[in-house]
Design a protein around this motif. Structure first.
Motif, PDB file in Angstrom:
ATOM      1  N   GLU A  51       0.826  -1.205   0.000  1.00 37.63           N
ATOM      2  CA  GLU A  51       0.000   0.000   0.000  1.00 37.63           C
ATOM      3  C   GLU A  51       0.860   1.256   0.000  1.00 37.63           C
ATOM      4  N   LEU A  52       1.920   1.265   0.812  1.00 41.22           N
ATOM      5  CA  LEU A  52       2.813   2.423   0.858  1.00 41.22           C
ATOM      6  C   LEU A  52       3.506   2.619  -0.486  1.00 41.22           C
ATOM      7  N   LEU A  53       3.960   1.543  -1.076  1.00 39.95           N
ATOM      8  CA  LEU A  53       4.622   1.634  -2.377  1.00 39.95           C
ATOM      9  C   LEU A  53       3.644   2.146  -3.439  1.00 39.95           C
ATOM     10  N   ASP A 104      -0.609  13.520  -6.709  1.00 36.75           N
ATOM     11  CA  ASP A 104      -1.921  14.163  -6.660  1.00 36.75           C
ATOM     12  C   ASP A 104      -2.480  14.012  -5.247  1.00 36.75           C
ATOM     13  N   GLU A 105      -1.991  14.847  -4.337  1.00 39.35           N
ATOM     14  CA  GLU A 105      -2.378  14.736  -2.919  1.00 39.35           C
ATOM     15  C   GLU A 105      -3.872  14.995  -2.715  1.00 39.35           C
ATOM     16  N   GLN A 106      -4.430  15.964  -3.437  1.00 42.40           N
ATOM     17  CA  GLN A 106      -5.854  16.278  -3.277  1.00 42.40           C
ATOM     18  C   GLN A 106      -6.722  15.127  -3.769  1.00 42.40           C
ATOM     19  N   GLY A 107      -6.311  14.494  -4.847  1.00 45.62           N
ATOM     20  CA  GLY A 107      -7.030  13.321  -5.352  1.00 45.62           C
ATOM     21  C   GLY A 107      -6.969  12.176  -4.356  1.00 45.62           C
ATOM     22  N   TYR A 108      -5.816  12.013  -3.724  1.00 46.91           N
ATOM     23  CA  TYR A 108      -5.644  10.984  -2.693  1.00 46.91           C
ATOM     24  C   TYR A 108      -6.596  11.243  -1.528  1.00 46.91           C
ATOM     25  N   ILE A 167      -2.986   8.220   6.656  1.00 52.22           N
ATOM     26  CA  ILE A 167      -2.331   9.475   7.025  1.00 52.22           C
ATOM     27  C   ILE A 167      -0.817   9.272   7.118  1.00 52.22           C
ATOM     28  N   ARG A 168      -0.406   8.147   7.684  1.00 52.48           N
ATOM     29  CA  ARG A 168       1.030   7.839   7.784  1.00 52.48           C
ATOM     30  C   ARG A 168       1.659   7.727   6.404  1.00 52.48           C
ATOM     31  N   TYR A 169       0.942   7.137   5.452  1.00 48.18           N
ATOM     32  CA  TYR A 169       1.483   7.012   4.098  1.00 48.18           C
ATOM     33  C   TYR A 169       1.780   8.383   3.518  1.00 48.18           C
ATOM     34  N   SER A 170       0.871   9.317   3.712  1.00 46.30           N
ATOM     35  CA  SER A 170       1.026  10.647   3.130  1.00 46.30           C
ATOM     36  C   SER A 170       2.148  11.426   3.807  1.00 46.30           C
ATOM     37  N   GLY A 171       2.114  11.490   5.131  1.00 45.63           N
ATOM     38  CA  GLY A 171       3.124  12.255   5.857  1.00 45.63           C
ATOM     39  C   GLY A 171       2.934  13.757   5.746  1.00 45.63           C
ATOM     40  N   GLU A 204       0.146   7.818  -6.232  1.00 46.37           N
ATOM     41  CA  GLU A 204      -0.776   8.791  -5.657  1.00 46.37           C
ATOM     42  C   GLU A 204      -0.115   9.997  -5.005  1.00 46.37           C
ATOM     43  N   SER A 205       1.165   9.951  -4.757  1.00 52.39           N
ATOM     44  CA  SER A 205       1.818  11.056  -4.049  1.00 52.39           C
ATOM     45  C   SER A 205       1.873  12.336  -4.888  1.00 52.39           C
TER      46      SER A 205
END
Length: 158
Positions: free
Chosen positions: A37-39, A48-52, A90-94, A45-46
């Motif tokens: 999931e993190l990968l 497009d943060e708003q899309g995420y 949330i942890r994935y995004s940071g 997805e990183s």
């Protein structure tokens, strides 16, 4: 077996060629769902943060709709599960803004939930803890964002 420290891992990874790094990443992704999931987040997805954020919100909507609301026991279990998954995303995004936005959305959904969570002490306490955490996290943001998110938080605190 004692795991190596992050700095030791970083030094070792610097000496590997790109093909070995690729194989290591794929092997990590194969063994644990969170790694995959993190990968996925980092690769797709990183950018497009708003899309995420919107995708996570729609997933939250689905999860809240699926809650068995016949008994507070089931409601508590479901809400804790939803919060656990949300913290993972949330942890994935940071990203602090993403964290605040998603937690505000979770609290809004929790506040609007029927039957009311305020009639149950455990759920009420969970809600209050999230509001307190949000207050601290909003304080660490830029002043303009503090005002915007602060006003949204005030609506939740009544």
């Amino acid at each position: 077996m004692k795991p190596a420290t992050i700095s030791q891992l970083k030094k070792e990874l610097l000496h590997r060629n790109p093909e070995e790094l690729l194989q290591l990443c794929l092997r990590l992704a194969r063994f644990k769902l969170e790694n995959k999931e993190l990968l996925t987040y980092l690769l797709f997805e990183s950018d497009d943060e708003q899309g995420y954020v919107e995708r996570v919100k729609s997933q939250l909507d689905e999860q809240f709709a699926d809650i068995n609301a016949t008994n507070y026991y089931y409601i508590k279990k479901s809400i804790r599960k939803i919060l656990r998954g949300l913290k993972k995303y949330i942890r994935y995004s940071g990203n602090k803004e993403t964290e605040v936005e998603l937690l505000l959305y979770f609290c809004r959904k929790l506040d609007e939930f029927h039957p009311s969570i305020h009639k149950n002490r455990t759920l009420g306490n969970l809600y209050q803890r999230q509001l307190e955490a949000l207050t601290k996290k909003i304080g660490a943001l830029h002043e303009d964002l503090q005002f915007d998110y602060g006003s949204a938080l005030k609506k939740l605190t009544h």
